[in-house]
Design a protein around this motif. Sequence first.
Motif, PDB file in Angstrom:
ATOM      1  N   PHE A   1       1.141   4.142  -3.070  1.00 41.61           N
ATOM      2  CA  PHE A   1       0.768   5.545  -2.915  1.00 41.61           C
ATOM      3  C   PHE A   1       1.940   6.485  -3.176  1.00 41.61           C
ATOM      4  O   PHE A   1       1.739   7.633  -3.568  1.00 41.61           O
ATOM      5  CB  PHE A   1       0.126   5.786  -1.543  1.00 41.61           C
TER       6      PHE A   1
ATOM      7  N   GLU B   1       1.667   6.679  -6.809  1.00 38.49           N
ATOM      8  CA  GLU B   1       0.491   7.495  -7.163  1.00 38.49           C
ATOM      9  C   GLU B   1       0.814   8.976  -7.051  1.00 38.49           C
ATOM     10  O   GLU B   1       0.456   9.778  -7.922  1.00 38.49           O
ATOM     11  CB  GLU B   1      -0.675   7.111  -6.247  1.00 38.49           C
TER      12      GLU B   1
ATOM     13  N   ARG C   1       0.822  -1.213   0.000  1.00 39.38           N
ATOM     14  CA  ARG C   1       0.000   0.000   0.000  1.00 39.38           C
ATOM     15  C   ARG C   1       0.853   1.258   0.000  1.00 39.38           C
ATOM     16  O   ARG C   1       0.634   2.186  -0.805  1.00 39.38           O
ATOM     17  CB  ARG C   1      -0.914   0.005   1.231  1.00 39.38           C
ATOM     18  N   ASP C   2       1.836   1.310   0.873  1.00 39.85           N
ATOM     19  CA  ASP C   2       2.646   2.522   1.001  1.00 39.85           C
ATOM     20  C   ASP C   2       3.437   2.804  -0.272  1.00 39.85           C
ATOM     21  O   ASP C   2       3.547   3.964  -0.700  1.00 39.85           O
ATOM     22  CB  ASP C   2       3.587   2.398   2.196  1.00 39.85           C
TER      23      ASP C   2
ATOM     24  N   LYS D   1     -12.005   4.036  -0.827  1.00 40.57           N
ATOM     25  CA  LYS D   1     -11.446   5.346  -1.169  1.00 40.57           C
ATOM     26  C   LYS D   1     -10.009   5.210  -1.673  1.00 40.57           C
ATOM     27  O   LYS D   1      -9.612   5.876  -2.644  1.00 40.57           O
ATOM     28  CB  LYS D   1     -11.496   6.263   0.053  1.00 40.57           C
ATOM     29  N   GLU D   2      -9.237   4.366  -1.024  1.00 37.35           N
ATOM     30  CA  GLU D   2      -7.848   4.160  -1.456  1.00 37.35           C
ATOM     31  C   GLU D   2      -7.801   3.535  -2.844  1.00 37.35           C
ATOM     32  O   GLU D   2      -6.983   3.930  -3.685  1.00 37.35           O
ATOM     33  CB  GLU D   2      -7.125   3.276  -0.445  1.00 37.35           C
ATOM     34  N   ARG D   3      -8.671   2.572  -3.091  1.00 36.41           N
ATOM     35  CA  ARG D   3      -8.700   1.940  -4.417  1.00 36.41           C
ATOM     36  C   ARG D   3      -9.076   2.947  -5.491  1.00 36.41           C
ATOM     37  O   ARG D   3      -8.476   2.977  -6.576  1.00 36.41           O
ATOM     38  CB  ARG D   3      -9.671   0.761  -4.414  1.00 36.41           C
TER      39      ARG D   3
ATOM     40  N   GLN E   1      -8.633   6.125  -5.477  1.00 38.71           N
ATOM     41  CA  GLN E   1      -7.527   7.069  -5.670  1.00 38.71           C
ATOM     42  C   GLN E   1      -6.417   6.448  -6.516  1.00 38.71           C
ATOM     43  O   GLN E   1      -5.890   7.088  -7.434  1.00 38.71           O
ATOM     44  CB  GLN E   1      -6.980   7.496  -4.307  1.00 38.71           C
ATOM     45  N   LEU E   2      -6.068   5.203  -6.227  1.00 38.91           N
ATOM     46  CA  LEU E   2      -5.026   4.528  -7.006  1.00 38.91           C
ATOM     47  C   LEU E   2      -5.456   4.311  -8.445  1.00 38.91           C
ATOM     48  O   LEU E   2      -4.665   4.519  -9.382  1.00 38.91           O
ATOM     49  CB  LEU E   2      -4.682   3.184  -6.351  1.00 38.91           C
TER      50      LEU E   2
ATOM     51  N   LEU F   1      -7.265  -2.750   1.086  1.00 39.18           N
ATOM     52  CA  LEU F   1      -7.408  -1.313   0.890  1.00 39.18           C
ATOM     53  C   LEU F   1      -8.864  -0.896   1.039  1.00 39.18           C
ATOM     54  O   LEU F   1      -9.789  -1.662   0.747  1.00 39.18           O
ATOM     55  CB  LEU F   1      -6.905  -0.913  -0.493  1.00 39.18           C
ATOM     56  N   SER F   2      -9.059   0.332   1.465  1.00 42.90           N
ATOM     57  CA  SER F   2     -10.419   0.871   1.540  1.00 42.90           C
ATOM     58  C   SER F   2     -10.901   1.230   0.139  1.00 42.90           C
ATOM     59  O   SER F   2     -10.107   1.367  -0.804  1.00 42.90           O
ATOM     60  CB  SER F   2     -10.441   2.120   2.421  1.00 42.90           C
TER      61      SER F   2
END
Length: 765
Positions: free
Chosen positions: A133, A136, A129-130, A184-186, A188-189, A181-182
């Motif tokens: 991002f 991203e 995840r980190d 929202k995170e998905r 955004q990616l 991932l949430s």
Amino acid sequence: MKSNNKSRSIPIIAFLFMFMIIGCKAQATTVHVDKKTVSAGDHPKLILTKAGVESIRQELGKVPLFDTSLKNVKEDVDKEIAQGIDTPIPKDFSGGYTHLRHKQNFLTLKMAGILYQLLEDEKYAVYVRDMLFQYEAMYKDLPVHPKERSYARGKLFWQCLNDSNWLVYVSQAYDCVYDYLSQKEREQLEKNLFRPFADFISIENPQFYNRVHNHSTWGNAAVGMIGLVMNDDELIQRALYGIKDAKIDIQAKDNDGGLIYTEGKAGFLANVDDPFSPEGYYTEGPYYQRYAMYPFLIFAQGLHNVRPDIKIFEYKDSVLLKSVNALINLSDADGEFFPLNDGQKGMSYYSREVITAVDISYKFGGKNPQLLSIAEKQGHVLLDDSGLAVAIGIREGKAKPFVKKSINLTDGSDGKQGGVGILRYGNEDLTLVFKYAAQGLSHGHYDKLSFSMFEKGDELLQDYGLARFVNIGQKGGGNYLKENQSYAKQSIAHNTLIQNEVSHFKGEYEIGSKHHSELYFFDTANSEVQVVSTIEKNAYPGTEIHRTMAMIKSANFEKPFVLDIMKIKSDSENQYDLPFHFMGQMIEVNFENTAPATLNVLGKDNGYQHLWLEGQGKPVSDNAKLLWLNAGKFYTLTSTVNKTDEFLFTRIGANDPDFNLRRDAAFIIRRKKSKNTIFVSVIEPHGSYSTVSELALNSNSNIAEVKVRYDDENYTALTIEDVEGNLQLFILSNEDASQTKEHKLKIDDKEYRWTGPYHYSNLNK
């Protein structure tokens, strides 16, 4: 995100170890489940699946090869996590820090995602995840790569090809952490990274994406795999069928020198249809077949899991699965691929791409036990269901030796554009590789009817391969060097006929890509006399070259030998050069060789400008003999010659101030002012030499004379006389290759009758 201006060093040992281990095992996971249970919301679903993960967890600790692979990967990913995340601003060619760092990142991302699924340890998901991002945040404003050499510049890398590598691997990591991932995170990616990334390598670079080539295969797979993870039908269709109405400059050339033009054919399915022959030979040659196997098979595995309706493993009569068998057959006794076309010597089936290919082919291709013996040698398996199946098969003792026999691999989508004939005797005691294939797209070389030879894993007559130091930044940024075009691709760099010092098809891709040689016949029914014969009519307009090569094992000879008959018919007088690129140390010749005090360049163009003339000689008999030593074994070339022939010893290195080319030697038979002519040679392995005992055994040739007894349009007959006076007779039918045709020929008042395209007999005294 860490400062992108700071270059952090990577410990060399750890880095190399990472490439060997993660590189080899950096593959994803497939599980055979009922495809009806897979829905858009199921993750992982691309390579790993929910059911597959459960099966693997239940077997952990019970399957030695899988457990070892998992342990090694975990150790290496843990080291990367401890090192911290670095996503530097791209600036380097291949071999530079930023290039290697981003490559290491995508390999690690994929493996970290798999470890999260298999071990249920949250730290791996956090790491993925980190890093995603950080990419991203970078990608939104990232310009194209500053290096301008590529016909399709990437963003993270100097070419879109490597950007596609990144997305193929990272799509698997994303699938593994998707549910972690949430929403929202998905979103955004996908909005800022994955969808723009897929659009960039496809819509914004149609000259890269919309063609038939290994580059495009990687691009298609990248777009398709992220599309499968995101459940994006538009991307999946774009991957399978290409970009509709894409506008491409058909005169543009890629950085390998090939025209970017495929007559409207594009997409993953077109890249399966066109380059593969029915047997699974890939037209670019084994080096690039190896490279392309990863996107071909890993995307196929994803399609099999998510889109079973496509039936990708059945497509074109299961050619993707057949291709694995073909690729392994294109390797020597040590597993190294024959360097046909652009090919780096030393590349082998130990590479991570072939580990992927072997595991997937075993799982989905009927569980061929011979593939298990290759997997045992590789020592690694994928951390997925296919790797588990292989490891279980090995654990249960199901492995059988992969026996490589003589084989004729056709080229072209319909198998009618030439091919590669491979003759093998025994357990690869002697191997002949005879190339009469199509051009091979932009990675093709201009060498119709060329050959190379191997004794076990030692190359005794070589194909040069490519002129490139892959990922060595000091050598042209790790990219292809100009000498690849000026020497390695030229005909003089191969063991074939060169007319008037001009390469086949004038060394022009546009001409060479239109033509291929024709198979006359391939006959290996008798293991003691195996023959391949082909004809080339287009390399030189007005000239026909008919080359026949036979691997013969005679009781009168210690080892099998190869007979080479090259018959030439031409409308005009020409100069013919026939080179033999021998590996090792020249021991003896049967003619006087003079060495110049000052080296001169052999020619001006077509590769001749890179050859130093080191020696010259003239015939003193009807046969020229060259004896050399290589890897502790002796070899003798015995050739029929004319009194006016010239012998040239050459060495590569002229006009090469940066030492980009190897300093290898060759022996050339030159025949001037000839129209119709014939060259006959025998390549004879014999004896051995030990540097420990300092003892030479059987170091002399067993051949007393090779003689052409008869030659006209219909038949060519020759004899090979050994030192004991025994004769071997070989007769070739030049006009009729039918296996049922009856022939008769009178030679020296004796009539010979036979059926089929050739006759061989021992005329022992």
